[in-house]
Design a protein around this motif. Structure first.
Motif: not given
Length: 316
Positions: A244-271
């Motif tokens: 809902l246009s809350d950029m801080f929580y969007a940045r917070l989520y991206r940081l948390a997701a990166t730390k727990v490894g979501v983008p890494d597994y997302r890339d594997l699934v996409d591949q």
């Protein structure tokens, strides 16, 4: 959330003698059950580091959580749609500091907390009792994020530290939980796609006989159905929460997701989805080639039969 999880309170459970822990269960629409256990504490920093390491390193809490999940899944089984045969788990620990004293005796600010207790915070996030190296400590602390001078989040792979009020910490805890549910789902899709692709490769290695290509057509349809299903489910996960246009929580989520490894597994699934798509088109093309060959062969046979009857009907 577009469709918030169903929350169910559970009775307090005893984890140690004379020590009870509060809890609740959340059911997410995309196939994840979350057990949230909360233990109140009031400690000095040295004791907090020791207790955090004990909780993060010990298996007791995870075992009790799994007992709760098994019990609840049995009760809600009639409401589940296509439940997973194999269940994956992720555990994550959050140390929520509601109050911390600064050098002057008053409430500490986020910069002051990092300056005075950065080493302790790094150990808490890593679950270690031994002080970390300067490089590792900087690696942990450089991921910190704040909105006001009085709040702080330091996320890690298995744990995070939050310094905020109860109201202020609530959405941060929800986002950390959401990131871990995403990680679980992508781990599940990665496993499923790996098994399916291995089966397809085995089928293709059995030989290129005539009838095997017709079998490949059926396998191609199953592969494509699974590919579309995974794509739909991943999109549902992505769309399940709106910032809902809350950029801080969007940045917070991206940081948390990166730390727990979501983008890494997302890339594997996409591949693997791309690989599945390429295999599907290859298998369909093989099938069409076989079907075209059969049609051409049928036309040739018909022509030969007509020619035979034509010549047989001519007088000698």
């Amino acid at each position: 959330f577009e469709r918030p999880p169903v929350v169910e309170a559970i009775a307090p459970i005893e984890i140690e003698q004379h020590r009870r822990i509060e809890g609740k269960v959340k059911y997410f629409e995309y196939g994840v059950v979350s057990v949230e256990l909360e233990l109140q504490f009031e400690l000095e920093w040295a004791s907090l580091v020791e207790q955090s390491s004990r909780w993060i390193g010990g298996p007791g809490t995870e075992e009790r959580a799994m007992e709760i999940i098994r019990q609840r899944l049995q009760l809600v089984a009639p409401a589940l749609v296509k439940p997973y045969a194999n269940q994956l788990t992720e555990d994550y620990y959050i140390v929520h500091l509601r109050e911390a004293s600064g050098a002057s005796g008053g409430p500490a600010s986020a910069p002051e907390l990092l300056a005075l207790h950065g080493r302790d915070i790094a150990q808490i996030v890593r679950g270690e009792t031994t002080p970390l190296s300067d490089a590792e400590r900087q690696e942990v602390l450089q991921s910190s994020i704040s909105y006001y001078p009085t709040d702080l989040l330091v996320p890690g792979w298995t744990a995070a530290l939050i310094y905020d009020s109860v109201e202020g910490a609530a959405p941060t805890i929800q986002l950390l939980e959401y990131a871990n549910t995403q990680l679980l789902e992508f781990r599940h899709y990665d496993r499923v796609l790996t098994q399916v692709l291995q089966g397809v490769y085995r089928s293709m290695d059995k030989g290129g006989g005539f009838f095997s290509r017709w079998r490949l057509a059926r396998e191609a349809e199953r592969l494509n159905a699974l590919r579309l299903e995974v794509t739909e489910l991943t999109e549902r996960i992505d769309n399940s929460i709106k910032f809902l246009s809350d950029m801080f929580y969007a940045r917070l989520y991206r940081l948390a997701a990166t730390k727990v490894g979501v983008p890494d597994y997302r890339d594997l699934v996409d591949q693997k989805l791309r690989t599945a798509g390429e295999l599907y088109h290859f298998m369909v093309e093989k099938f069409h080639q076989s079907r075209g060959f059969v049609l051409e062969l049928g036309v040739v046979i018909i022509l030969i039969i007509e020619l035979v009857f034509l010549f047989k009907g001519k007088p000698s």
